[in-house]
Design an enzyme around this catalytic site. Structure first.
Site, PDB file in Angstrom:
ATOM      1  N   TYR A  58       0.829  -1.215   0.000  1.00 24.56           N
ATOM      2  CA  TYR A  58       0.000   0.000   0.000  1.00 24.56           C
ATOM      3  C   TYR A  58       0.856   1.255   0.000  1.00 24.56           C
ATOM      4  O   TYR A  58       2.075   1.189   0.163  1.00 24.56           O
ATOM      5  CB  TYR A  58      -0.959  -0.010   1.193  1.00 24.56           C
ATOM      6  N   LYS A  76       6.324  -1.754   1.980  1.00 20.65           N
ATOM      7  CA  LYS A  76       5.141  -1.176   2.630  1.00 20.65           C
ATOM      8  C   LYS A  76       3.978  -2.144   2.448  1.00 20.65           C
ATOM      9  O   LYS A  76       3.127  -1.972   1.570  1.00 20.65           O
ATOM     10  CB  LYS A  76       4.842   0.218   2.044  1.00 20.65           C
ATOM     11  N   GLU A 105      12.511   2.877  13.887  1.00 20.63           N
ATOM     12  CA  GLU A 105      11.465   3.832  13.474  1.00 20.63           C
ATOM     13  C   GLU A 105      10.304   3.697  14.438  1.00 20.63           C
ATOM     14  O   GLU A 105      10.405   2.992  15.449  1.00 20.63           O
ATOM     15  CB  GLU A 105      11.039   3.570  12.025  1.00 20.63           C
ATOM     16  N   LEU A 162      10.980   1.617   7.011  1.00 18.90           N
ATOM     17  CA  LEU A 162      10.351   2.102   5.783  1.00 18.90           C
ATOM     18  C   LEU A 162      11.021   3.414   5.371  1.00 18.90           C
ATOM     19  O   LEU A 162      11.171   4.309   6.201  1.00 18.90           O
ATOM     20  CB  LEU A 162       8.852   2.345   6.035  1.00 18.90           C
TER      21      LEU A 162
HETATM   22  N1  PDD Z   1       2.671   5.043   7.497  1.00 20.01           N
HETATM   23  N2  PDD Z   1       7.414   3.929   8.946  1.00 20.01           N
HETATM   24  C1  PDD Z   1       6.270   3.215   9.014  1.00 20.01           C
HETATM   25  C2  PDD Z   1       6.311   1.868   9.629  1.00 20.01           C
HETATM   26  C3  PDD Z   1       5.079   3.769   8.500  1.00 20.01           C
HETATM   27  O1  PDD Z   1       3.945   3.049   8.557  1.00 20.01           O
HETATM   28  C4  PDD Z   1       5.088   5.082   7.948  1.00 20.01           C
HETATM   29  C5  PDD Z   1       3.863   5.738   7.399  1.00 20.01           C
HETATM   30  C6  PDD Z   1       6.315   5.777   7.909  1.00 20.01           C
HETATM   31  C7  PDD Z   1       6.434   7.160   7.322  1.00 20.01           C
HETATM   32  O2  PDD Z   1       6.382   7.137   5.900  1.00 20.01           O
HETATM   33  P1  PDD Z   1       5.803   8.392   5.087  1.00 20.01           P
HETATM   34  O3  PDD Z   1       6.558   9.580   5.531  1.00 20.01           O
HETATM   35  O4  PDD Z   1       6.063   8.048   3.663  1.00 20.01           O
HETATM   36  O5  PDD Z   1       4.335   8.514   5.422  1.00 20.01           O
HETATM   37  C8  PDD Z   1       7.457   5.159   8.412  1.00 20.01           C
HETATM   38  C9  PDD Z   1       1.449   5.517   6.901  1.00 20.01           C
HETATM   39  C10 PDD Z   1       1.179   6.967   7.072  1.00 20.01           C
HETATM   40  C11 PDD Z   1       0.303   4.625   7.348  1.00 20.01           C
HETATM   41  O6  PDD Z   1       0.545   3.435   7.484  1.00 20.01           O
HETATM   42  O7  PDD Z   1      -0.822   5.100   7.511  1.00 20.01           O
END
Ligand code: PDD
Length: 290
Positions: A36, A151, A183, A207
């Site tokens: 996703y 992801k 993270e 991620l």
């Molecule tokens: N998640 N690390 C993890 C495990 C995440 O699920 C996310 C974001 C990030 C940050 O990535 P980005 O800056 O590209 O949003 C880091 C999204 C927002 C979610 O699962 O809803």
């Protein structure tokens, strides 16, 4: 056209959310076999679409699934979806699963069409004064697998960890693997050490966040010292500032870690500087010039 009901995209069609149905044999449902993306849009402009589509391609490659759409087709579909739903700022959720097989079998099915789903929701950024209050975080053991750069929709470990943080009255869990902060359960982590912004390097343990990239870029452009290197748990606990970053939460200061104040216990000066730069960037995007 604006409908009273949320309009979503499913396998080539736009429809009301209550009409969008997927088979119980979908591998996303049975195995969490999918990937996703979450993409924010400010004033109708998608933030860093190219980077999101590149990360999507990397995730698809990581699970050996063909990309069902070309990049121009993704862009066109996502823009149509934004136009069909209301809201000045929106966040798009899209997912691709390995589709519907004839029976439940761990092996990949042959010649099955993947399931493509996308929806968008209003994105309400936290007001500055509220963001400045910061959040509490707790450290938890990073129990996830070693392909966290994918992801994937298989988020059971992340949801368990986030719920554990919530149960402790915290807004995020900062994950520790082998003595290092990787993270958050749904965010990347930055710390400030001796005036330098530090975040863990990309790789299989986290991620590669698009917000993380943007923060690093903004720091670089504005001559704010920053480093990508491993962060030890000791360093995490002695940092003068800790931030979490994500597409939906933007950049949030962590003011308490495991019940102890971070630095002065208030949002720090580098966070103040970075959030201003981030908001400026969003405004440029709204004006169509980012
Ligand atoms: N998640 N690390 C993890 C495990 C995440 O699920 C996310 C974001 C990030 C940050 O990535 P980005 O800056 O590209 O949003 C880091 C999204 C927002 C979610 O699962 O809803």
């Amino acid at each position: 056209m604006h409908s009273s009901e949320q309009i979503v995209y499913l396998n080539g069609e736009f429809k009301e959310i209550s009409q969008a149905c997927v088979s119980v044999l979908d591998r996303g449902f049975l195995f969490g076999d999918g990937v996703y993306e979450v993409i924010p849009a400010y004033g109708g402009h998608l933030l860093r679409l190219e980077s999101h589509l590149q990360r999507l391609q990397n995730s698809l490659d990581g699970i050996r699934l063909a990309n069902p759409l070309s990049n121009p087709a993704w862009e066109s579909m996502l823009n149509q979806l934004l136009a069909k739903n209301s809201g000045e700022d929106q966040s798009i959720y899209l997912q691709i699963t390995r589709g519907v097989a004839v029976s439940r079998d761990h092996n990949f099915p042959h010649q099955v069409q993947s399931t493509v789903f996308a929806m968008c929701n209003r994105l309400t950024s936290m007001p500055r004064l509220e963001a400045e209050q910061g959040i509490e975080a707790v450290t938890l053991d990073d129990i996830r697998w070693r392909a966290c750069n994918i992801k994937t929709t298989a988020l059971l470990a992340n949801t368990l960890l986030r719920q554990q943080a919530t149960d402790k009255g915290a807004g995020e869990a900062i994950l520790i693997r082998d003595g290092h902060a990787t993270e958050g359960s749904a965010s990347n982590v930055f710390v400030v050490l001796s005036g330098v912004i530090v975040t863990a390097p990309t790789g299989p343990l986290l991620l590669p966040g698009i917000t993380r990239d943007l923060v690093l870029e903004l720091a670089d452009t504005h001559n704010i010292p920053c480093q990508q290197r491993d962060i030890t748990e000791v360093e995490l606990r002695s940092a003068s500032e800790i931030w979490i970053t994500s597409s939906t939460r933007e950049i949030l200061p962590v003011v308490k870690l495991d019940g102890e104040p971070v630095g002065t216990g208030r949002a720090g000066p580098l966070w103040q500087q970075m959030i201003d730069l981030y908001q400026q960037y969003k405004q440029q995007l709204r004006n169509g010039c980012a």
